[in-house]
Design an enzyme around this catalytic site. Structure first.
Site, PDB file in Angstrom:
ATOM      1  N   SER A 143     -28.911   0.961  84.385  1.00 44.97           N
ATOM      2  CA  SER A 143     -28.490   2.357  84.501  1.00 44.97           C
ATOM      3  C   SER A 143     -29.693   3.263  84.304  1.00 44.97           C
ATOM      4  O   SER A 143     -30.603   2.946  83.536  1.00 44.97           O
ATOM      5  CB  SER A 143     -27.435   2.674  83.440  1.00 44.97           C
ATOM      6  N   TYR A 159     -22.216  10.744  77.868  1.00 38.43           N
ATOM      7  CA  TYR A 159     -22.332   9.301  78.090  1.00 38.43           C
ATOM      8  C   TYR A 159     -23.013   8.658  76.891  1.00 38.43           C
ATOM      9  O   TYR A 159     -24.001   7.938  77.025  1.00 38.43           O
ATOM     10  CB  TYR A 159     -23.113   9.059  79.380  1.00 38.43           C
TER      11      TYR A 159
END
Length: 269
Positions: A143, A159
């Site tokens: 990511s 997040y």
């Protein structure tokens, strides 16, 4: 291009949907003997059938990646099907969005178990066979948050779990690349941008939109404007890079973090 990996055994976790499935299918087209790992038998059977229908070879192992004690069994079943894996693709379950205040200790522990410890057990399981052959390819689907934390002010969603644990997973990948290079084993990370994987993609961003009090369409229109390519990516575009990193031509590429995001990463700053 002949990738030079025909006949290699490729182990792909999360190989029945989204990015994992596209990678499995691409490696199957390249001539690899693909071993899929996922929980659902029906989707495993369907994906194996699809790879075989395209002329490839495939087998399936039903397993939960959060059950770390089960990784040796995964390798034994892969060996029974085709042999010890030469190529190993780790596609973990992405953590949900949310702020630090929303997340419990259990949430952080589950995310760490998937992103970091799952990868650690995966590597422990596949590395011995690769060392014996003095050849191997390990790739994690990571990511962008591993290097650039997702900021609510920029991306419009919190997040916390990924911002905390993705950097640790990347650190492990880099460490493995340093330790395993002498055995002819490469270790790389591919962090995707906004890749339309279908149901899971829409569910993730529907959650983000709801948290922001917007419709899904409103939220996604805003995010799309941040991508220079002006579109979301496809799983096949991740699979193409992954297959190349598994190739004989990529034998001198290791310890890398190669972003596939349509130019979106630069807009984080």
């Amino acid at each position: 291009m002949d990738l030079g990996i025909a006949g290699k055994v490729a182990l792909v976790t999360g190989g029945t949907h989204g990015i994992g499935r596209s990678i499995a299918e691409e490696l199957g087209r390249a001539g690899c003997k693909v071993v899929l790992v996922a929980r659902g038998k029906a989707r495993l059977d369907e994906t194996v059938a699809a790879i075989k229908a395209a002329g490839g070879q495939a087998a399936a192992v039903s397993a939960d990646l959060l059950d770390h004690a089960g990784y040796p069994r995964i390798i034994e079943e892969a060996k029974a099907a085709f042999g010890a894996p030469d190529i190993a693709i780790y596609t973990p379950v992405a953590p949900p969005p949310g702020s630090f205040s929303e997340m419990s200790d259990a949430d952080f522990e589950k995310s760490y178990a998937s992103l970091v410890m799952g990868f650690a057990h995966f590597a422990r399981a596949v590395v011995p066979g690769m060392k014996e052959k003095r050849w191997g390819r390990i790739i994690t689907i990571g990511s962008g948050t591993a290097k650039v934390p997702a900021r609510h002010s920029t991306l419009h969603f919190h997040y916390a779990l990924a911002n905390t644990n993705r950097p640790a997973a990347l650190g492990l990948s880099k460490t493995l690349s340093d330790e395993l290079g002498q055995f002819g084993i490469t270790v790389n990370t591919i962090p995707p941008g906004f890749i339309d994987t279908g149901k899971s993609f829409h569910a993730f961003f529907a959650d983000c939109a709801e948290r922001e009090g917007k419709t899904y369409e409103e939220f996604m229109a805003t995010e799309l404007k941040r991508i220079p390519m002006n579109r979301f990516g496809t799983p096949e575009e991740i699979a193409g890079l992954c297959a190349f990193l598994c190739s004989k031509q990529a034998g001198y590429i290791t310890g890398q973090y190669i972003v596939v995001d349509g130019g979106h990463a630069e807009t984080y700053f």
